[in-house]
Design a protein around this motif. Structure first.
Motif, PDB file in Angstrom:
ATOM      1  N   ILE B  93     -63.213  75.887  42.209  1.00  0.00           N
ATOM      2  CA  ILE B  93     -63.302  75.121  40.963  1.00  0.00           C
ATOM      3  C   ILE B  93     -63.881  75.992  39.855  1.00  0.00           C
ATOM      4  O   ILE B  93     -63.322  76.099  38.759  1.00  0.00           O
ATOM      5  CB  ILE B  93     -64.166  73.862  41.171  1.00  0.00           C
ATOM      6  CG1 ILE B  93     -63.470  72.914  42.148  1.00  0.00           C
ATOM      7  CG2 ILE B  93     -64.441  73.163  39.846  1.00  0.00           C
ATOM      8  CD1 ILE B  93     -64.321  71.756  42.606  1.00  0.00           C
ATOM      9  N   VAL B  94     -64.985  76.647  40.152  1.00  0.00           N
ATOM     10  CA  VAL B  94     -65.645  77.470  39.134  1.00  0.00           C
ATOM     11  C   VAL B  94     -64.719  78.587  38.658  1.00  0.00           C
ATOM     12  O   VAL B  94     -64.542  78.807  37.458  1.00  0.00           O
ATOM     13  CB  VAL B  94     -66.958  78.058  39.689  1.00  0.00           C
ATOM     14  CG1 VAL B  94     -67.511  79.122  38.760  1.00  0.00           C
ATOM     15  CG2 VAL B  94     -67.984  76.958  39.881  1.00  0.00           C
ATOM     16  N   ALA B  95     -64.085  79.265  39.607  1.00  0.00           N
ATOM     17  CA  ALA B  95     -63.265  80.424  39.235  1.00  0.00           C
ATOM     18  C   ALA B  95     -62.030  79.996  38.452  1.00  0.00           C
ATOM     19  O   ALA B  95     -61.664  80.643  37.467  1.00  0.00           O
ATOM     20  CB  ALA B  95     -62.870  81.208  40.484  1.00  0.00           C
ATOM     21  N   VAL B  96     -61.390  78.899  38.865  1.00  0.00           N
ATOM     22  CA  VAL B  96     -60.168  78.492  38.173  1.00  0.00           C
ATOM     23  C   VAL B  96     -60.483  78.065  36.742  1.00  0.00           C
ATOM     24  O   VAL B  96     -59.793  78.464  35.795  1.00  0.00           O
ATOM     25  CB  VAL B  96     -59.460  77.352  38.944  1.00  0.00           C
ATOM     26  CG1 VAL B  96     -58.391  76.702  38.077  1.00  0.00           C
ATOM     27  CG2 VAL B  96     -58.841  77.895  40.219  1.00  0.00           C
ATOM     28  N   PHE B  97     -61.551  77.291  36.569  1.00  0.00           N
ATOM     29  CA  PHE B  97     -61.875  76.867  35.213  1.00  0.00           C
ATOM     30  C   PHE B  97     -62.326  78.039  34.350  1.00  0.00           C
ATOM     31  O   PHE B  97     -61.979  78.132  33.178  1.00  0.00           O
ATOM     32  CB  PHE B  97     -62.925  75.755  35.224  1.00  0.00           C
ATOM     33  CG  PHE B  97     -62.318  74.402  35.445  1.00  0.00           C
ATOM     34  CD1 PHE B  97     -61.727  73.708  34.395  1.00  0.00           C
ATOM     35  CD2 PHE B  97     -62.300  73.826  36.708  1.00  0.00           C
ATOM     36  CE1 PHE B  97     -61.142  72.475  34.601  1.00  0.00           C
ATOM     37  CE2 PHE B  97     -61.717  72.594  36.920  1.00  0.00           C
ATOM     38  CZ  PHE B  97     -61.141  71.918  35.868  1.00  0.00           C
ATOM     39  N   THR B  98     -63.088  78.943  34.938  1.00  0.00           N
ATOM     40  CA  THR B  98     -63.482  80.138  34.187  1.00  0.00           C
ATOM     41  C   THR B  98     -62.241  80.895  33.735  1.00  0.00           C
ATOM     42  O   THR B  98     -62.136  81.343  32.595  1.00  0.00           O
ATOM     43  CB  THR B  98     -64.344  81.064  35.060  1.00  0.00           C
ATOM     44  OG1 THR B  98     -65.443  80.323  35.560  1.00  0.00           O
ATOM     45  CG2 THR B  98     -64.847  82.240  34.256  1.00  0.00           C
ATOM     46  N   MET B  99     -61.287  80.992  34.638  1.00  0.00           N
ATOM     47  CA  MET B  99     -60.064  81.731  34.350  1.00  0.00           C
ATOM     48  C   MET B  99     -59.308  81.072  33.193  1.00  0.00           C
ATOM     49  O   MET B  99     -58.926  81.748  32.235  1.00  0.00           O
ATOM     50  CB  MET B  99     -59.203  81.787  35.607  1.00  0.00           C
ATOM     51  CG  MET B  99     -57.945  82.590  35.486  1.00  0.00           C
ATOM     52  SD  MET B  99     -57.157  82.767  37.095  1.00  0.00           S
ATOM     53  CE  MET B  99     -56.076  81.371  37.077  1.00  0.00           C
ATOM     54  N   LEU B 100     -59.120  79.742  33.279  1.00  0.00           N
ATOM     55  CA  LEU B 100     -58.341  79.059  32.245  1.00  0.00           C
ATOM     56  C   LEU B 100     -59.034  79.148  30.884  1.00  0.00           C
ATOM     57  O   LEU B 100     -58.430  79.532  29.885  1.00  0.00           O
ATOM     58  CB  LEU B 100     -58.134  77.588  32.634  1.00  0.00           C
ATOM     59  CG  LEU B 100     -57.266  77.378  33.867  1.00  0.00           C
ATOM     60  CD1 LEU B 100     -57.178  75.903  34.213  1.00  0.00           C
ATOM     61  CD2 LEU B 100     -55.874  77.948  33.623  1.00  0.00           C
ATOM     62  N   ILE B 101     -60.317  78.809  30.855  1.00  0.00           N
ATOM     63  CA  ILE B 101     -61.046  78.852  29.585  1.00  0.00           C
ATOM     64  C   ILE B 101     -61.115  80.290  29.082  1.00  0.00           C
ATOM     65  O   ILE B 101     -60.912  80.557  27.888  1.00  0.00           O
ATOM     66  CB  ILE B 101     -62.463  78.267  29.761  1.00  0.00           C
ATOM     67  CG1 ILE B 101     -62.359  76.817  30.207  1.00  0.00           C
ATOM     68  CG2 ILE B 101     -63.250  78.379  28.470  1.00  0.00           C
ATOM     69  CD1 ILE B 101     -63.675  76.190  30.581  1.00  0.00           C
ATOM     70  N   GLY B 102     -61.360  81.215  30.001  1.00  0.00           N
ATOM     71  CA  GLY B 102     -61.471  82.620  29.618  1.00  0.00           C
ATOM     72  C   GLY B 102     -60.183  83.142  28.993  1.00  0.00           C
ATOM     73  O   GLY B 102     -60.224  83.824  27.971  1.00  0.00           O
ATOM     74  N   ILE B 103     -59.040  82.810  29.595  1.00  0.00           N
ATOM     75  CA  ILE B 103     -57.770  83.291  29.036  1.00  0.00           C
ATOM     76  C   ILE B 103     -57.556  82.720  27.648  1.00  0.00           C
ATOM     77  O   ILE B 103     -57.215  83.446  26.705  1.00  0.00           O
ATOM     78  CB  ILE B 103     -56.575  82.886  29.932  1.00  0.00           C
ATOM     79  CG1 ILE B 103     -56.640  83.607  31.257  1.00  0.00           C
ATOM     80  CG2 ILE B 103     -55.262  83.215  29.260  1.00  0.00           C
ATOM     81  CD1 ILE B 103     -55.522  83.222  32.177  1.00  0.00           C
ATOM     82  N   MET B 104     -57.787  81.408  27.510  1.00  0.00           N
ATOM     83  CA  MET B 104     -57.542  80.781  26.202  1.00  0.00           C
ATOM     84  C   MET B 104     -58.397  81.434  25.132  1.00  0.00           C
ATOM     85  O   MET B 104     -57.911  81.808  24.063  1.00  0.00           O
ATOM     86  CB  MET B 104     -57.829  79.282  26.273  1.00  0.00           C
ATOM     87  CG  MET B 104     -56.731  78.505  26.943  1.00  0.00           C
ATOM     88  SD  MET B 104     -56.888  76.739  26.693  1.00  0.00           S
ATOM     89  CE  MET B 104     -58.429  76.373  27.465  1.00  0.00           C
ATOM     90  N   MET B 105     -59.697  81.561  25.438  1.00  0.00           N
ATOM     91  CA  MET B 105     -60.594  82.088  24.416  1.00  0.00           C
ATOM     92  C   MET B 105     -60.310  83.548  24.103  1.00  0.00           C
ATOM     93  O   MET B 105     -60.273  83.951  22.936  1.00  0.00           O
ATOM     94  CB  MET B 105     -62.051  81.920  24.865  1.00  0.00           C
ATOM     95  CG  MET B 105     -62.505  80.483  24.803  1.00  0.00           C
ATOM     96  SD  MET B 105     -64.189  80.273  25.370  1.00  0.00           S
ATOM     97  CE  MET B 105     -65.040  81.376  24.305  1.00  0.00           C
ATOM     98  N   SER B 106     -60.101  84.356  25.142  1.00  0.00           N
ATOM     99  CA  SER B 106     -59.942  85.775  24.864  1.00  0.00           C
ATOM    100  C   SER B 106     -58.575  86.074  24.264  1.00  0.00           C
ATOM    101  O   SER B 106     -58.445  87.013  23.471  1.00  0.00           O
ATOM    102  CB  SER B 106     -60.189  86.608  26.120  1.00  0.00           C
ATOM    103  OG  SER B 106     -59.429  86.134  27.179  1.00  0.00           O
ATOM    104  N   ALA B 107     -57.563  85.262  24.596  1.00  0.00           N
ATOM    105  CA  ALA B 107     -56.241  85.521  24.024  1.00  0.00           C
ATOM    106  C   ALA B 107     -56.253  85.226  22.531  1.00  0.00           C
ATOM    107  O   ALA B 107     -55.770  86.030  21.724  1.00  0.00           O
ATOM    108  CB  ALA B 107     -55.179  84.678  24.718  1.00  0.00           C
TER     109      ALA B 107
END
Lengths: 337, 294
Positions: B93-107
């Motif tokens: 859960i932690v990794a998937v949400f980090t991944m999704l939020i991280g991609i959106m913000m950094s992109a």
């Protein structure tokens, strides 16, 4: 567009009456740009810069787990609560933490500092040289290079703490594979975690294994941006492979190298899980690096938050100074960083 | 600030050096070195896997046996007799949400940094680099205090937020370099077709940036999946542990449970391996994209 009115003016671009559209377009674009950066900036501000300021402040206090509360509340008989001020609140102590840490009265700053320097230098050196060697080979055309490339990146996919456990397992004194292999070739088993340098050695091996793929891929990218014609011309001029490497490849890699070495140094300096799990500071805290030492100060035993913050400020200062010098040296050599 | 451009493995590839005449000896040396490197790269994983199949007494024996009485008992023990599945789920859960939020913000941030010249851009780039220098020791206590005030201690959300602050600056930096390699003419063409900046970004640029995004996804996932310090500090109950914190319980100072740790290590590597597998296709595709152009 109504939105343009809310946009702050870009001071670097004075309005030009001859191009009415240009300024407006720049306004439009800037609005979008800020909207796109805003979430990141907000999160960084709230969760990095504000805590940073807090941390710096805390390093001048004697904050610990025990004295962090401003009020102490006790339950009364009627079910309510009475609160009174905590008589032992954290207090401002000036530079006491720094003096204590730097003079070695608490913790082992200079031992940990030495460890950190040895650890960072060794790791980054091997990351870079091994990564470069592999990248140069992978940049050639030969059968199976795609498969080699994929397999060589595998350590990157292994989480750091898993790799830490794996290496600790292999370096185990009694049943580890390394000692078993040494035994086969007639060398006595080594008590890896009983001595400072052998213990640190195991951690360095684990971290080198873990970090080479990133360097390799980054340098491979750099190699591929070097124009092939340069090599052709050099070959025609009769340059030896070694000369070509030193005079074309290395200068061509300069921009990539300077960035990955800087980033690699910073990351390794702050690399937490490998030391924490591979050596665990054994023997007796002698292989702690600054980051793990500070973490233990803050979150093990009595949680001495202010001491951890002090270490944090010291670590950050060291890195900022390092990055500054690094950048200055590069710019002296004509590198715009 | 041009250097970071190349950090993202300049995924757009230039063809390899043309195959020149190579002596058989050189060929053998090349393949020999490659095979040795691959063996070293794979070996720890393979060895832990082989060990995970052995019963406890066999693991802790000083002789080298590749396989001896292999069984899946250790896996059964980890999956049914410990809290491991809970930790595993928490980590997912932690990794998937980090991944999704991280991609959106950094992109979005990376795109803005790549395309627009706005006031404060250079400063922002420096702040991003600077955040990479922040040791966990200085931030962890204040962030801990903030999380405590928000009532987030011992929750997954606290970890997701903390990991995003670690991963996003680097990813934005990296993606900015990748977006730089996508011709600006495409943006202009899209603008002429009447697309706004957000639409241009979403419909035109993002699909082209897939290899870059794949690397970002990989990086954010691995960051969250493998983080330990925040996890140990923020999470207090075993039910909320993520893998990094939970696994520590298998290797106390004495009586280390290697028969639990080895299968756990293998199980932990599997999701990371899956993410790696998908990212890797893009990575290699990106790396060899230019290869066909000759």
């Amino acid at each position: 567009m109504a939105t343009t009115t809310r946009t702050p003016a870009d001071p670097t671009k004075p309005a030009s009456p001859k191009e009415p559209g240009r300024l407006r377009r720049s306004y439009d674009r800037n609005w979008y740009a800020w909207a796109m950066v805003l979430p990141t900036v907000l999160v960084l501000g709230v969760l990095v810069l504000y805590p940073l300021a807090q941390g710096i402040l805390q390093s001048f206090t004697d904050l610990t787990e025990a004295n962090q509360q401003e009020v102490i509340c006790t339950k009364t008989l009627g079910g309510g609560e009475t609160c009174e001020e905590n008589p032992n609140q954290a207090e401002f102590v000036g530079l006491k933490n720094y003096v204590d840490v730097l003079t070695g009265q608490r913790g082992d700053f200079w031992l940990w500092f030495t460890n950190t320097v040895v650890w960072t230098t060794a790791c980054v050196f091997f990351h870079y040289t091994i990564g470069l060697g592999l990248a140069v080979m992978l940049n050639r055309d030969f059968r199976g290079r795609g498969i080699y490339r994929v397999l060589l990146i595998v350590p990157w996919a292994v989480p750091a703490f898993v790799s830490a456990f794996a290496w600790r397992f292999m370096f185990n004194q009694n049943f580890g594979l390394v000692n078993a292999v040494l035994g086969k070739i007639g060398i006595d088993p080594v008590a890896w975690t009983d001595h400072r340098w052998t213990s640190l050695f195991t951690a360095i091996v684990a971290n080198v294994w873990l970090g080479v793929p990133f360097m390799m891929v980054a340098l491979l990218g750099g190699l591929q941006s070097i124009n092939n014609d340069l090599y052709e011309a050099a070959a025609i001029d009769g340059a030896s492979p070694w000369q070509r490497f030193w005079n074309i490849t290395m200068p061509g890699l300069r921009p990539v190298s300077s960035t990955v070495i800087l980033l690699g140094t910073i990351w390794t300096f702050n690399m937490f899980p490998i030391i924490f799990f591979v050596t665990g500071g054994e023997p007796a805290g002698q292989t702690e690096i600054l980051v793990t030492g500070a973490f233990r100060a803050a979150f093990e035993g009595i949680r001495n938050y202010s001491l951890a913050a002090t270490y944090g400020v010291l670590i950050l200062s060291i890195l900022v100074v390092y990055a500054g010098i690094y950048r200055r040296v590069l710019s002296k050599q004509g590198e715009v960083f | 600030m041009s250097a970071p451009v190349e950090v993202l493995p300049s995924l757009v590839d230039v063809p390899p050096k043309p195959r020149r005449h190579r002596t058989p000896l050189a060929s053998v040396a090349l393949h020999g070195t490659m095979l040795a490197a691959v063996a070293i790269a794979l070996f720890p994983v393979v060895w832990v896997f082989l060990s995970s199949l052995k019963p406890r007494q066999e693991i802790q024996r000083s002789t080298i046996d590749l396989v001896s009485s292999p069984s899946l008992d250790n896996y059964r023990a980890v999956l049914f007799d410990t809290n491991f599945p809970t930790w595993f789920l928490n980590s997912v859960i932690v990794a998937v949400f980090t991944m999704l939020i991280g991609i959106m913000m950094s992109a979005t941030a990376g795109y803005a940094l790549s395309r627009f010249n706005f006031a404060g851009k250079r400063g922002l780039m420096w702040v991003f680099l600077l955040t990479q220098m922040f040791p966990v020791a200085i931030l962890i206590v204040p962030i801990y205090t903030i999380m405590a005030n928000l009532g987030l201690i011992d929750t997954k959300l606290s970890l997701i937020i903390a990991y995003c602050t670690v991963a996003v600056p680097f990813c934005a930096w990296m993606l900015r370099g990748y977006f730089d390699t996508i011709p600006k003419e495409l943006d202009e063409a899209a603008a002429l077709d009447g697309l706004g900046p957000f639409q241009t970004f979403w419909r035109v640029i993002l699909p082209l940036a897939r290899p870059g995004l794949a690397v970002t996804a990989f990086y954010t996932f691995i960051t969250a999946w493998g983080e330990v310090a925040y996890a140990i500090a923020f999470i207090q109950t075993s039910d909320n542990y993520t893998l990094g914190a939970g696994l520590k319980q298998f290797v106390p100072q004495f009586n280390q449970r290697w028969e639990l740790l080895t299968p756990a290590a293998i199980l932990i590597t599997i999701p990371a391996g899956i993410v790696f597998f998908f990212a890797q296709k893009h990575l290699v595709a990106g790396l060899t994209a230019g290869g066909t152009k000759g």
